[in-house]
Design a protein around this motif. Structure first.
Motif, mmCIF file in Angstrom:
data_model
loop_
_atom_site.group_PDB
_atom_site.id
_atom_site.type_symbol
_atom_site.label_atom_id
_atom_site.label_comp_id
_atom_site.label_asym_id
_atom_site.label_seq_id
_atom_site.Cartn_x
_atom_site.Cartn_y
_atom_site.Cartn_z
ATOM 1 N N THR A 79 0.829 -1.203 0.000
ATOM 2 C CA THR A 79 0.000 0.000 0.000
ATOM 3 C C THR A 79 0.863 1.252 0.000
ATOM 4 O O THR A 79 2.024 1.232 0.393
ATOM 5 C CB THR A 79 -0.917 0.049 1.239
ATOM 6 N N ARG A 80 0.249 2.346 -0.424
ATOM 7 C CA ARG A 80 0.952 3.625 -0.453
ATOM 8 C C ARG A 80 1.353 4.056 0.951
ATOM 9 O O ARG A 80 2.452 4.572 1.161
ATOM 10 C CB ARG A 80 0.044 4.689 -1.091
ATOM 11 N N GLU A 81 0.431 3.866 1.915
ATOM 12 C CA GLU A 81 0.718 4.298 3.282
ATOM 13 C C GLU A 81 1.915 3.554 3.863
ATOM 14 O O GLU A 81 2.777 4.157 4.529
ATOM 15 C CB GLU A 81 -0.514 4.095 4.170
ATOM 16 N N LEU A 82 1.992 2.251 3.627
ATOM 17 C CA LEU A 82 3.119 1.486 4.139
ATOM 18 C C LEU A 82 4.411 1.895 3.436
ATOM 19 O O LEU A 82 5.473 1.990 4.065
ATOM 20 C CB LEU A 82 2.870 -0.014 3.965
ATOM 21 N N ALA A 83 4.328 2.148 2.138
ATOM 22 C CA ALA A 83 5.525 2.580 1.398
ATOM 23 C C ALA A 83 6.063 3.891 1.971
ATOM 24 O O ALA A 83 7.280 4.061 2.137
ATOM 25 C CB ALA A 83 5.195 2.744 -0.084
ATOM 26 N N ILE A 84 5.179 4.810 2.287
ATOM 27 C CA ILE A 84 5.592 6.094 2.858
ATOM 28 C C ILE A 84 6.250 5.884 4.215
ATOM 29 O O ILE A 84 7.294 6.470 4.521
ATOM 30 C CB ILE A 84 4.375 7.036 2.978
ATOM 31 N N GLN A 85 5.644 5.015 5.045
ATOM 32 C CA GLN A 85 6.189 4.772 6.378
ATOM 33 C C GLN A 85 7.575 4.133 6.300
ATOM 34 O O GLN A 85 8.498 4.531 7.015
ATOM 35 C CB GLN A 85 5.238 3.863 7.165
ATOM 36 N N VAL A 86 7.730 3.134 5.438
ATOM 37 C CA VAL A 86 9.030 2.469 5.286
ATOM 38 C C VAL A 86 10.079 3.463 4.789
ATOM 39 O O VAL A 86 11.214 3.497 5.281
ATOM 40 C CB VAL A 86 8.913 1.273 4.324
ATOM 41 N N ALA A 87 9.702 4.286 3.812
ATOM 42 C CA ALA A 87 10.640 5.272 3.277
ATOM 43 C C ALA A 87 11.080 6.250 4.361
ATOM 44 O O ALA A 87 12.265 6.616 4.437
ATOM 45 C CB ALA A 87 10.006 6.023 2.108
ATOM 46 N N MET A 156 0.102 -8.557 -0.092
ATOM 47 C CA MET A 156 0.238 -8.531 -1.556
ATOM 48 C C MET A 156 -0.680 -9.580 -2.183
ATOM 49 O O MET A 156 -1.344 -9.334 -3.195
ATOM 50 C CB MET A 156 1.680 -8.828 -1.962
ATOM 51 N N LEU A 157 -0.676 -10.744 -1.560
ATOM 52 C CA LEU A 157 -1.520 -11.830 -2.061
ATOM 53 C C LEU A 157 -2.991 -11.454 -1.970
ATOM 54 O O LEU A 157 -3.761 -11.654 -2.913
ATOM 55 C CB LEU A 157 -1.237 -13.108 -1.254
ATOM 56 N N ASP A 158 -3.398 -10.881 -0.837
ATOM 57 C CA ASP A 158 -4.796 -10.489 -0.638
ATOM 58 C C ASP A 158 -5.250 -9.466 -1.676
ATOM 59 O O ASP A 158 -6.401 -9.481 -2.119
ATOM 60 C CB ASP A 158 -4.995 -9.913 0.768
ATOM 61 N N LEU A 159 -4.358 -8.567 -2.052
ATOM 62 C CA LEU A 159 -4.710 -7.500 -2.981
ATOM 63 C C LEU A 159 -4.510 -7.898 -4.441
ATOM 64 O O LEU A 159 -4.739 -7.090 -5.346
ATOM 65 C CB LEU A 159 -3.870 -6.249 -2.679
ATOM 66 N N GLY A 160 -4.069 -9.127 -4.682
ATOM 67 C CA GLY A 160 -3.904 -9.602 -6.051
ATOM 68 C C GLY A 160 -2.655 -9.102 -6.748
ATOM 69 O O GLY A 160 -2.589 -9.055 -7.986
ATOM 70 N N PHE A 161 -1.635 -8.732 -5.968
ATOM 71 C CA PHE A 161 -0.408 -8.175 -6.544
ATOM 72 C C PHE A 161 0.671 -9.217 -6.839
ATOM 73 O O PHE A 161 1.745 -8.857 -7.338
ATOM 74 C CB PHE A 161 0.197 -7.132 -5.596
ATOM 75 N N LEU A 162 0.404 -10.469 -6.534
ATOM 76 C CA LEU A 162 1.461 -11.466 -6.674
ATOM 77 C C LEU A 162 2.008 -11.569 -8.103
ATOM 78 O O LEU A 162 3.229 -11.667 -8.279
ATOM 79 C CB LEU A 162 0.964 -12.832 -6.188
ATOM 80 N N PHE A 181 9.073 -10.639 4.003
ATOM 81 C CA PHE A 181 8.420 -10.581 5.310
ATOM 82 C C PHE A 181 6.919 -10.734 5.138
ATOM 83 O O PHE A 181 6.317 -10.175 4.217
ATOM 84 C CB PHE A 181 8.745 -9.262 6.010
ATOM 85 N N SER A 182 6.331 -11.509 6.042
ATOM 86 C CA SER A 182 4.905 -11.784 5.955
ATOM 87 C C SER A 182 4.387 -12.174 7.334
ATOM 88 O O SER A 182 5.083 -12.857 8.095
ATOM 89 C CB SER A 182 4.648 -12.916 4.940
ATOM 90 N N ALA A 183 3.182 -11.716 7.676
ATOM 91 C CA ALA A 183 2.594 -12.079 8.971
ATOM 92 C C ALA A 183 2.169 -13.535 8.974
ATOM 93 O O ALA A 183 2.266 -14.231 9.991
ATOM 94 C CB ALA A 183 1.410 -11.166 9.286
ATOM 95 N N THR A 184 1.679 -14.012 7.832
ATOM 96 C CA THR A 184 1.288 -15.413 7.677
ATOM 97 C C THR A 184 2.015 -15.984 6.468
ATOM 98 O O THR A 184 2.564 -15.235 5.652
ATOM 99 C CB THR A 184 -0.234 -15.541 7.474
ATOM 100 N N MET A 185 2.004 -17.288 6.350
ATOM 101 C CA MET A 185 2.727 -17.928 5.246
ATOM 102 C C MET A 185 1.801 -18.858 4.457
ATOM 103 O O MET A 185 1.925 -20.079 4.501
ATOM 104 C CB MET A 185 3.929 -18.707 5.785
ATOM 105 N N PRO A 186 0.846 -18.292 3.699
ATOM 106 C CA PRO A 186 -0.006 -19.136 2.853
ATOM 107 C C PRO A 186 0.810 -19.795 1.749
ATOM 108 O O PRO A 186 1.927 -19.360 1.424
ATOM 109 C CB PRO A 186 -1.038 -18.158 2.289
#
Length: 482
Positions: A79-87, A156-162, A181-186
Protein backbone atom coordinates in the motif's frame (compact mmCIF):
# COMPACT_ATOMS: atom_id res chain seq x y z
CA UNK A 1 21.76 -5.73 23.44
CA UNK A 2 22.46 -2.61 21.37
CA UNK A 3 22.60 -1.92 17.63
CA UNK A 4 26.37 -1.44 17.97
CA UNK A 5 26.67 -5.00 19.26
CA UNK A 6 24.84 -6.11 16.11
CA UNK A 7 27.67 -4.47 14.08
CA UNK A 8 25.54 -1.64 12.72
CA UNK A 9 27.61 1.35 11.56
CA UNK A 10 28.07 4.14 14.09
CA UNK A 11 26.35 6.85 12.02
CA UNK A 12 23.15 4.78 11.81
CA UNK A 13 23.31 3.92 15.53
CA UNK A 14 23.58 7.63 16.27
CA UNK A 15 20.71 8.51 13.91
CA UNK A 16 18.44 5.99 15.65
CA UNK A 17 19.53 7.12 19.12
CA UNK A 18 18.62 10.72 18.26
CA UNK A 19 15.03 9.50 18.00
CA UNK A 20 15.14 7.40 21.16
CA UNK A 21 15.69 4.07 19.39
CA UNK A 22 18.52 2.33 21.23
CA UNK A 23 17.53 -1.29 21.87
CA UNK A 24 16.75 -3.68 19.00
CA UNK A 25 13.54 -5.71 19.00
CA UNK A 26 13.71 -9.54 18.84
CA UNK A 27 13.04 -9.62 15.08
CA UNK A 28 15.92 -7.15 14.59
CA UNK A 29 18.29 -9.15 16.79
CA UNK A 30 17.60 -12.27 14.74
CA UNK A 31 17.48 -10.67 11.30
CA UNK A 32 20.31 -8.13 11.25
CA UNK A 33 23.34 -10.48 11.66
CA UNK A 34 22.07 -12.86 8.97
CA UNK A 35 21.11 -10.06 6.59
CA UNK A 36 24.50 -8.39 6.97
CA UNK A 37 26.13 -11.64 5.84
CA UNK A 38 24.00 -11.75 2.68
CA UNK A 39 21.75 -14.62 3.77
CA UNK A 40 18.30 -14.72 2.14
CA UNK A 41 15.64 -14.43 4.85
CA UNK A 42 11.96 -15.20 5.27
CA UNK A 43 10.78 -13.18 8.26
CA UNK A 44 7.40 -14.05 9.73
CA UNK A 45 6.38 -11.00 11.73
CA UNK A 46 3.41 -8.68 12.17
CA UNK A 47 3.34 -4.96 11.52
CA UNK A 48 4.74 -3.04 14.48
CA UNK A 49 7.36 -5.58 15.54
CA UNK A 50 10.29 -3.55 14.18
CA UNK A 51 10.88 -5.45 10.96
CA UNK A 52 11.50 -2.27 8.92
CA UNK A 53 14.80 -1.63 10.68
CA UNK A 54 15.36 -5.39 10.72
CA UNK A 55 15.77 -5.38 6.94
CA UNK A 56 16.48 -1.67 6.45
CA UNK A 57 19.66 -1.31 8.48
CA UNK A 58 21.46 -4.26 6.83
CA UNK A 59 20.24 -3.13 3.41
CA UNK A 60 21.67 0.38 3.89
CA UNK A 61 24.94 -0.89 5.34
CA UNK A 62 25.48 -3.39 2.52
CA UNK A 63 25.18 -0.54 -0.03
CA UNK A 64 28.16 1.16 1.59
CA UNK A 65 28.73 4.58 3.13
CA UNK A 66 28.92 6.35 -0.25
CA UNK A 67 26.95 4.28 -2.79
CA UNK A 68 27.14 5.20 -6.45
CA UNK A 69 24.08 6.92 -7.97
CA UNK A 70 21.39 4.63 -9.38
CA UNK A 71 18.87 2.13 -8.07
CA UNK A 72 20.62 -0.58 -6.09
CA UNK A 73 17.96 -1.53 -3.51
CA UNK A 74 14.24 -2.13 -3.97
CA UNK A 75 11.60 -2.44 -1.23
CA UNK A 76 8.13 -3.47 -2.45
CA UNK A 77 5.14 -2.63 -0.22
CA UNK A 78 1.45 -3.45 -0.77
CA UNK A 79 0.00 0.00 0.00
CA UNK A 80 0.95 3.62 -0.45
CA UNK A 81 0.72 4.30 3.28
CA UNK A 82 3.12 1.49 4.14
CA UNK A 83 5.53 2.58 1.40
CA UNK A 84 5.59 6.09 2.86
CA UNK A 85 6.19 4.77 6.38
CA UNK A 86 9.03 2.47 5.29
CA UNK A 87 10.64 5.27 3.28
CA UNK A 88 10.52 7.59 6.29
CA UNK A 89 12.21 4.99 8.50
CA UNK A 90 14.95 4.41 5.92
CA UNK A 91 15.45 8.16 5.53
CA UNK A 92 15.97 8.38 9.29
CA UNK A 93 18.60 5.66 9.20
CA UNK A 94 20.43 7.25 6.22
CA UNK A 95 20.40 10.79 7.63
CA UNK A 96 24.16 10.61 8.28
CA UNK A 97 25.22 9.47 4.80
CA UNK A 98 24.59 10.54 1.18
CA UNK A 99 22.28 7.61 0.42
CA UNK A 100 18.97 8.78 -1.09
CA UNK A 101 15.58 7.10 -0.58
CA UNK A 102 12.71 7.65 -3.05
CA UNK A 103 9.11 6.54 -2.55
CA UNK A 104 7.29 5.50 -5.72
CA UNK A 105 3.53 4.87 -5.64
CA UNK A 106 0.32 5.61 -7.50
CA UNK A 107 -2.09 8.42 -6.79
CA UNK A 108 0.63 11.06 -6.99
CA UNK A 109 2.24 13.02 -9.81
CA UNK A 110 4.88 11.22 -11.86
CA UNK A 111 7.11 14.28 -12.16
CA UNK A 112 8.54 14.37 -8.66
CA UNK A 113 9.10 10.62 -8.57
CA UNK A 114 10.81 10.60 -11.95
CA UNK A 115 13.06 13.47 -10.83
CA UNK A 116 14.17 11.47 -7.78
CA UNK A 117 15.01 8.46 -9.94
CA UNK A 118 16.93 10.55 -12.48
CA UNK A 119 18.75 12.32 -9.63
CA UNK A 120 20.30 8.98 -8.71
CA UNK A 121 18.28 7.65 -5.75
CA UNK A 122 19.90 4.42 -4.55
CA UNK A 123 16.95 2.99 -2.58
CA UNK A 124 13.45 2.76 -4.05
CA UNK A 125 10.41 2.01 -1.88
CA UNK A 126 7.24 1.54 -3.87
CA UNK A 127 4.01 -0.22 -4.70
CA UNK A 128 3.92 -2.83 -7.50
CA UNK A 129 1.72 -0.95 -9.99
CA UNK A 130 3.69 2.29 -10.19
CA UNK A 131 7.03 0.45 -10.10
CA UNK A 132 6.05 -1.67 -13.11
CA UNK A 133 4.64 1.40 -14.85
CA UNK A 134 7.93 3.32 -14.61
CA UNK A 135 9.95 0.22 -15.43
CA UNK A 136 7.82 -0.28 -18.54
CA UNK A 137 8.59 3.29 -19.62
CA UNK A 138 12.32 2.54 -19.20
CA UNK A 139 12.56 5.26 -16.53
CA UNK A 140 13.19 2.85 -13.66
CA UNK A 141 16.07 0.44 -14.30
CA UNK A 142 16.01 -2.51 -11.86
CA UNK A 143 18.76 -4.54 -13.50
CA UNK A 144 21.39 -3.33 -11.02
CA UNK A 145 19.34 -4.05 -7.87
CA UNK A 146 21.52 -5.86 -5.34
CA UNK A 147 19.12 -5.78 -2.39
CA UNK A 148 15.40 -6.60 -2.66
CA UNK A 149 12.77 -6.73 0.07
CA UNK A 150 9.16 -7.85 -0.20
CA UNK A 151 7.25 -6.42 2.77
CA UNK A 152 3.89 -7.82 3.95
CA UNK A 153 3.80 -10.47 1.26
CA UNK A 154 0.51 -11.93 2.49
CA UNK A 155 -1.12 -8.55 2.01
CA UNK A 156 0.24 -8.53 -1.56
CA UNK A 157 -1.52 -11.83 -2.06
CA UNK A 158 -4.80 -10.49 -0.64
CA UNK A 159 -4.71 -7.50 -2.98
CA UNK A 160 -3.90 -9.60 -6.05
CA UNK A 161 -0.41 -8.17 -6.54
CA UNK A 162 1.46 -11.47 -6.67
CA UNK A 163 1.73 -11.56 -10.52
CA UNK A 164 3.13 -8.00 -10.43
CA UNK A 165 5.62 -9.01 -7.75
CA UNK A 166 6.80 -11.91 -9.89
CA UNK A 167 7.36 -9.49 -12.81
CA UNK A 168 9.40 -7.23 -10.55
CA UNK A 169 11.54 -10.16 -9.44
CA UNK A 170 12.16 -11.07 -13.08
CA UNK A 171 13.46 -7.53 -13.78
CA UNK A 172 16.19 -7.82 -11.14
CA UNK A 173 19.42 -9.77 -11.12
CA UNK A 174 19.26 -13.42 -10.12
CA UNK A 175 22.24 -12.87 -7.81
CA UNK A 176 20.46 -10.28 -5.66
CA UNK A 177 20.11 -10.58 -1.87
CA UNK A 178 16.42 -11.11 -1.05
CA UNK A 179 14.36 -10.71 2.12
CA UNK A 180 10.67 -11.50 2.37
CA UNK A 181 8.42 -10.58 5.31
CA UNK A 182 4.90 -11.78 5.95
CA UNK A 183 2.59 -12.08 8.97
CA UNK A 184 1.29 -15.41 7.68
CA UNK A 185 2.73 -17.93 5.25
CA UNK A 186 -0.01 -19.14 2.85
CA UNK A 187 0.97 -21.63 0.15
CA UNK A 188 1.36 -19.07 -2.70
CA UNK A 189 3.86 -17.08 -0.59
CA UNK A 190 5.84 -20.21 0.18
CA UNK A 191 5.89 -21.04 -3.55
CA UNK A 192 7.06 -17.50 -4.35
CA UNK A 193 9.90 -17.79 -1.85
CA UNK A 194 11.03 -21.11 -3.27
CA UNK A 195 11.04 -19.73 -6.79
CA UNK A 196 12.89 -16.47 -6.26
CA UNK A 197 15.04 -16.98 -3.15
CA UNK A 198 18.23 -18.93 -2.55
CA UNK A 199 18.22 -21.26 0.45
CA UNK A 200 16.34 -18.79 2.68
CA UNK A 201 16.37 -19.08 6.46
CA UNK A 202 12.93 -18.83 8.05
CA UNK A 203 12.83 -16.52 11.09
CA UNK A 204 9.63 -16.39 13.09
CA UNK A 205 9.18 -13.51 15.49
CA UNK A 206 6.10 -11.83 16.85
CA UNK A 207 5.69 -8.69 18.90
CA UNK A 208 8.37 -7.82 21.48
CA UNK A 209 6.68 -10.04 24.04
CA UNK A 210 3.72 -11.99 22.74
CA UNK A 211 2.69 -13.03 26.22
CA UNK A 212 2.59 -9.37 27.23
CA UNK A 213 0.55 -8.23 24.26
CA UNK A 214 -2.83 -8.98 25.81
CA UNK A 215 -1.70 -7.89 29.26
CA UNK A 216 -0.56 -4.41 28.22
CA UNK A 217 -3.75 -3.65 26.27
CA UNK A 218 -6.92 -2.97 28.22
CA UNK A 219 -9.76 -4.41 26.13
CA UNK A 220 -13.13 -2.76 26.81
CA UNK A 221 -16.31 -3.78 24.97
CA UNK A 222 -19.56 -1.80 25.14
CA UNK A 223 -22.98 -2.29 23.63
CA UNK A 224 -23.65 1.27 22.52
CA UNK A 225 -26.51 3.11 20.87
CA UNK A 226 -25.65 4.50 17.43
CA UNK A 227 -26.98 7.98 18.28
CA UNK A 228 -24.89 8.17 21.47
CA UNK A 229 -21.54 6.98 20.11
CA UNK A 230 -20.21 10.45 19.35
CA UNK A 231 -20.96 11.57 22.91
CA UNK A 232 -19.23 8.51 24.35
CA UNK A 233 -16.19 9.02 22.12
CA UNK A 234 -15.95 12.68 23.12
CA UNK A 235 -15.71 11.61 26.75
CA UNK A 236 -13.18 8.86 26.05
CA UNK A 237 -10.99 11.44 24.31
CA UNK A 238 -10.82 13.31 27.63
CA UNK A 239 -9.51 10.29 29.58
CA UNK A 240 -6.49 10.92 31.78
CA UNK A 241 -3.26 9.93 30.04
CA UNK A 242 -4.94 9.77 26.63
CA UNK A 243 -2.43 10.38 23.84
CA UNK A 244 -2.69 9.69 20.13
CA UNK A 245 -5.90 7.87 19.32
CA UNK A 246 -7.03 5.91 16.27
CA UNK A 247 -10.77 5.48 15.61
CA UNK A 248 -11.85 2.85 13.09
CA UNK A 249 -15.07 3.16 11.12
CA UNK A 250 -16.64 0.70 8.71
CA UNK A 251 -17.29 3.14 5.85
CA UNK A 252 -15.67 6.19 4.29
CA UNK A 253 -18.84 8.20 4.84
CA UNK A 254 -18.84 7.41 8.55
CA UNK A 255 -15.18 8.48 8.81
CA UNK A 256 -15.85 11.79 7.06
CA UNK A 257 -18.88 12.47 9.25
CA UNK A 258 -17.06 11.63 12.48
CA UNK A 259 -14.02 13.82 11.76
CA UNK A 260 -16.34 16.76 11.12
CA UNK A 261 -18.30 16.07 14.31
CA UNK A 262 -15.22 15.73 16.54
CA UNK A 263 -13.57 18.80 15.02
CA UNK A 264 -16.73 20.78 15.75
CA UNK A 265 -16.59 19.55 19.35
CA UNK A 266 -13.08 20.93 19.74
CA UNK A 267 -10.83 17.90 19.12
CA UNK A 268 -7.83 17.91 16.79
CA UNK A 269 -9.05 15.20 14.43
CA UNK A 270 -7.95 14.10 10.97
CA UNK A 271 -9.22 11.35 8.66
CA UNK A 272 -7.66 8.80 6.33
CA UNK A 273 -10.02 7.05 3.90
CA UNK A 274 -10.48 6.24 0.24
CA UNK A 275 -12.44 9.37 -0.72
CA UNK A 276 -9.48 11.60 0.10
CA UNK A 277 -6.73 12.37 -2.38
CA UNK A 278 -3.30 10.89 -1.78
CA UNK A 279 -1.99 14.32 -0.82
CA UNK A 280 -4.77 14.76 1.76
CA UNK A 281 -4.07 11.33 3.25
CA UNK A 282 -0.35 12.00 3.45
CA UNK A 283 -0.98 15.36 5.10
CA UNK A 284 -3.29 13.74 7.66
CA UNK A 285 -0.78 11.01 8.50
CA UNK A 286 2.08 13.49 8.76
CA UNK A 287 0.15 15.73 11.15
CA UNK A 288 -0.85 12.68 13.22
CA UNK A 289 2.71 11.36 13.50
CA UNK A 290 3.96 14.84 14.41
CA UNK A 291 1.27 15.24 17.07
CA UNK A 292 -0.43 18.22 15.41
CA UNK A 293 -3.54 16.06 15.25
CA UNK A 294 -3.96 13.56 18.08
CA UNK A 295 -7.08 11.81 16.76
CA UNK A 296 -6.98 9.85 13.50
CA UNK A 297 -10.16 8.38 12.01
CA UNK A 298 -9.56 5.60 9.49
CA UNK A 299 -11.17 2.78 7.58
CA UNK A 300 -9.64 -0.71 7.50
CA UNK A 301 -8.27 -0.14 3.98
CA UNK A 302 -6.13 2.76 5.19
CA UNK A 303 -5.05 1.11 8.44
CA UNK A 304 -1.94 -0.59 7.05
CA UNK A 305 -0.07 2.70 6.97
CA UNK A 306 -0.73 3.57 10.62
CA UNK A 307 2.57 2.50 12.10
CA UNK A 308 2.93 4.91 15.03
CA UNK A 309 4.35 3.54 18.26
CA UNK A 310 2.87 6.10 20.70
CA UNK A 311 -0.84 5.43 20.10
CA UNK A 312 -2.49 5.09 23.52
CA UNK A 313 -6.11 4.37 22.50
CA UNK A 314 -7.88 2.54 19.70
CA UNK A 315 -11.65 2.92 19.37
CA UNK A 316 -13.70 0.61 17.15
CA UNK A 317 -16.62 2.84 16.17
CA UNK A 318 -18.10 -0.25 14.53
CA UNK A 319 -17.15 -3.84 15.29
CA UNK A 320 -14.52 -5.45 13.00
CA UNK A 321 -15.60 -8.20 10.62
CA UNK A 322 -13.68 -10.98 12.40
CA UNK A 323 -11.02 -11.71 14.98
CA UNK A 324 -8.17 -11.08 12.52
CA UNK A 325 -9.48 -7.61 11.71
CA UNK A 326 -9.94 -6.98 15.44
CA UNK A 327 -6.34 -7.90 16.24
CA UNK A 328 -5.09 -5.81 13.34
CA UNK A 329 -7.03 -2.76 14.52
CA UNK A 330 -6.16 -2.94 18.20
CA UNK A 331 -2.56 -3.72 17.28
CA UNK A 332 -2.12 0.01 16.54
CA UNK A 333 -1.78 0.52 20.32
CA UNK A 334 0.28 -1.18 23.03
CA UNK A 335 3.39 -1.21 20.85
CA UNK A 336 6.97 -1.63 22.01
CA UNK A 337 5.79 -2.69 25.46
CA UNK A 338 3.72 0.46 26.02
CA UNK A 339 0.32 0.39 27.68
CA UNK A 340 -2.72 0.67 25.42
CA UNK A 341 -6.50 0.78 25.57
CA UNK A 342 -8.87 -0.73 23.00
CA UNK A 343 -12.55 0.23 23.14
CA UNK A 344 -15.04 -1.57 20.91
CA UNK A 345 -18.65 -0.52 20.30
CA UNK A 346 -21.05 -3.33 19.44
CA UNK A 347 -24.39 -2.45 17.87
CA UNK A 348 -27.44 -4.54 18.71
CA UNK A 349 -27.42 -6.02 15.19
CA UNK A 350 -23.75 -7.05 15.52
CA UNK A 351 -23.92 -9.07 18.73
CA UNK A 352 -23.45 -12.28 16.75
CA UNK A 353 -20.17 -10.93 15.33
CA UNK A 354 -18.88 -10.15 18.77
CA UNK A 355 -19.85 -13.65 19.95
CA UNK A 356 -17.60 -15.13 17.25
CA UNK A 357 -14.70 -12.76 18.03
CA UNK A 358 -15.06 -13.37 21.76
CA UNK A 359 -14.96 -17.13 21.24
CA UNK A 360 -12.01 -17.01 18.83
CA UNK A 361 -9.90 -14.79 21.09
CA UNK A 362 -11.12 -16.29 24.35
CA UNK A 363 -11.95 -12.94 25.94
CA UNK A 364 -14.54 -14.42 28.27
CA UNK A 365 -16.90 -11.50 27.67
CA UNK A 366 -19.84 -12.86 25.68
CA UNK A 367 -22.20 -10.03 26.64
CA UNK A 368 -20.89 -6.48 26.06
CA UNK A 369 -21.92 -4.05 28.79
CA UNK A 370 -24.78 -1.74 27.79
CA UNK A 371 -23.26 1.72 27.94
CA UNK A 372 -24.34 5.32 27.44
CA UNK A 373 -22.45 8.60 27.68
CA UNK A 374 -23.96 9.07 31.15
CA UNK A 375 -23.11 5.57 32.45
CA UNK A 376 -20.95 5.79 35.62
CA UNK A 377 -18.91 2.72 34.68
CA UNK A 378 -17.74 4.46 31.46
CA UNK A 379 -15.87 7.03 33.56
CA UNK A 380 -14.40 4.52 36.01
CA UNK A 381 -13.44 1.95 33.34
CA UNK A 382 -11.45 4.43 31.25
CA UNK A 383 -10.24 6.91 33.87
CA UNK A 384 -12.37 9.77 32.55
CA UNK A 385 -12.88 12.85 34.77
CA UNK A 386 -16.44 12.91 36.10
CA UNK A 387 -16.97 16.48 34.91
CA UNK A 388 -16.07 15.67 31.29
CA UNK A 389 -18.62 16.85 28.77
CA UNK A 390 -19.23 16.03 25.14
CA UNK A 391 -17.61 19.21 23.88
CA UNK A 392 -14.38 21.05 24.60
CA UNK A 393 -14.61 24.78 25.22
CA UNK A 394 -11.81 26.11 22.98
CA UNK A 395 -12.50 26.52 19.28
CA UNK A 396 -10.63 23.72 17.48
CA UNK A 397 -7.67 24.76 15.28
CA UNK A 398 -9.25 23.20 12.21
CA UNK A 399 -12.36 25.33 12.69
CA UNK A 400 -10.31 28.46 13.33
CA UNK A 401 -8.34 27.87 10.14
CA UNK A 402 -11.56 27.26 8.22
CA UNK A 403 -13.13 30.45 9.55
CA UNK A 404 -9.99 32.48 8.86
CA UNK A 405 -9.88 31.25 5.27
CA UNK A 406 -13.54 32.17 4.63
CA UNK A 407 -13.91 35.98 4.62
CA UNK A 408 -17.42 37.02 5.58
CA UNK A 409 -18.20 33.52 6.81
CA UNK A 410 -20.20 34.88 9.75
CA UNK A 411 -22.62 36.58 7.38
CA UNK A 412 -23.05 33.35 5.45
CA UNK A 413 -23.75 31.30 8.55
CA UNK A 414 -26.34 33.51 10.19
CA UNK A 415 -26.24 36.85 8.46
CA UNK A 416 -25.57 40.22 10.06
CA UNK A 417 -27.92 41.85 12.53
CA UNK A 418 -28.99 44.31 9.83
CA UNK A 419 -29.88 41.55 7.40
CA UNK A 420 -31.82 39.67 10.07
CA UNK A 421 -33.69 42.85 10.99
CA UNK A 422 -34.42 43.43 7.33
CA UNK A 423 -35.99 40.00 7.08
CA UNK A 424 -38.06 40.57 10.21
CA UNK A 425 -39.23 44.02 9.01
CA UNK A 426 -40.89 42.64 5.91
CA UNK A 427 -44.56 42.20 6.66
CA UNK A 428 -44.35 44.16 9.95
CA UNK A 429 -46.51 47.21 10.73
CA UNK A 430 -45.46 50.66 9.49
CA UNK A 431 -44.92 51.79 13.04
CA UNK A 432 -42.21 49.16 13.67
CA UNK A 433 -38.66 50.60 13.78
CA UNK A 434 -36.58 49.94 10.69
CA UNK A 435 -32.86 49.69 11.33
CA UNK A 436 -31.85 48.32 7.96
CA UNK A 437 -31.17 50.24 4.79
CA UNK A 438 -33.98 50.30 2.22
CA UNK A 439 -33.59 47.87 -0.62
CA UNK A 440 -33.45 48.63 -4.30
CA UNK A 441 -37.15 47.85 -4.78
CA UNK A 442 -38.22 51.19 -3.26
CA UNK A 443 -36.54 54.06 -5.16
CA UNK A 444 -38.97 56.64 -3.70
CA UNK A 445 -37.76 55.86 -0.19
CA UNK A 446 -34.15 56.39 -1.19
CA UNK A 447 -34.90 59.80 -2.65
CA UNK A 448 -36.80 60.89 0.43
CA UNK A 449 -34.12 59.79 2.88
CA UNK A 450 -31.60 62.55 2.13
CA UNK A 451 -29.40 64.07 -0.51
CA UNK A 452 -27.00 62.34 -2.86
CA UNK A 453 -23.24 62.89 -2.86
CA UNK A 454 -22.75 61.98 -6.47
CA UNK A 455 -20.63 58.94 -5.62
CA UNK A 456 -23.35 56.39 -5.07
CA UNK A 457 -23.82 57.22 -1.37
CA UNK A 458 -26.73 58.89 0.39
CA UNK A 459 -26.48 61.04 3.50
CA UNK A 460 -28.57 63.31 5.72
CA UNK A 461 -27.90 67.02 5.96
CA UNK A 462 -27.72 66.83 9.75
CA UNK A 463 -30.24 69.69 10.29
CA UNK A 464 -33.34 67.62 10.81
CA UNK A 465 -34.31 64.12 11.77
CA UNK A 466 -34.80 61.79 8.82
CA UNK A 467 -38.40 61.42 7.76
CA UNK A 468 -39.99 58.03 8.40
CA UNK A 469 -39.79 55.96 5.28
CA UNK A 470 -42.83 54.06 4.11
CA UNK A 471 -43.02 51.44 1.45
CA UNK A 472 -45.34 52.35 -1.38
CA UNK A 473 -46.67 49.80 -3.73
CA UNK A 474 -47.09 51.23 -7.23
CA UNK A 475 -50.62 50.79 -8.53
CA UNK A 476 -51.06 49.42 -11.97
CA UNK A 477 -47.37 48.99 -12.42
CA UNK A 478 -46.73 52.77 -12.55
CA UNK A 479 -43.67 54.02 -10.64
CA UNK A 480 -44.26 55.73 -7.31
CA UNK A 481 -44.26 59.52 -7.30
CA UNK A 482 -40.96 61.09 -6.40
Amino acid sequence: MTFSELNIDADMVQALASHGITEPFPIQQQTIPLALSGQDIIGQAKTGTGKTFGFGLPLIQRLGETPAPGVQALVVAPTRELAIQVAEDLELATSGRPTTVASIYGGKSYDGQIEQIKAGAQIIVGTPGRLLDLAGQHILDLSHVREMVLDEADRMLDLGFLPDVEKLFSLTSATRHTMLFSATMPAPIVALARRFMTRPIHIRASEPDEGLTQANINHVVYRAHALDKDEVIARILQAEGRGKTVIFTRTKRAAAKLVEELSDRGFNAAAVHGDLSQEQRERAMTSFRAGKRDVLIATDVAARGIDVIDVTHVINHTIPEDEKAYLHRVGRTGRAGRQGTAVTFVDWDDLHKWALINRALDFGQPEPTETYSSSPHLYSDLNIPTDAKGRLKPTPPMKQERQASEPGSSSRRGGSADSRNRRRTRGASDSAPQTSAPDAAAPAEKAAAGTHDGQGHQHHDGNSAPRRRRRRRPSGGAPAAQ
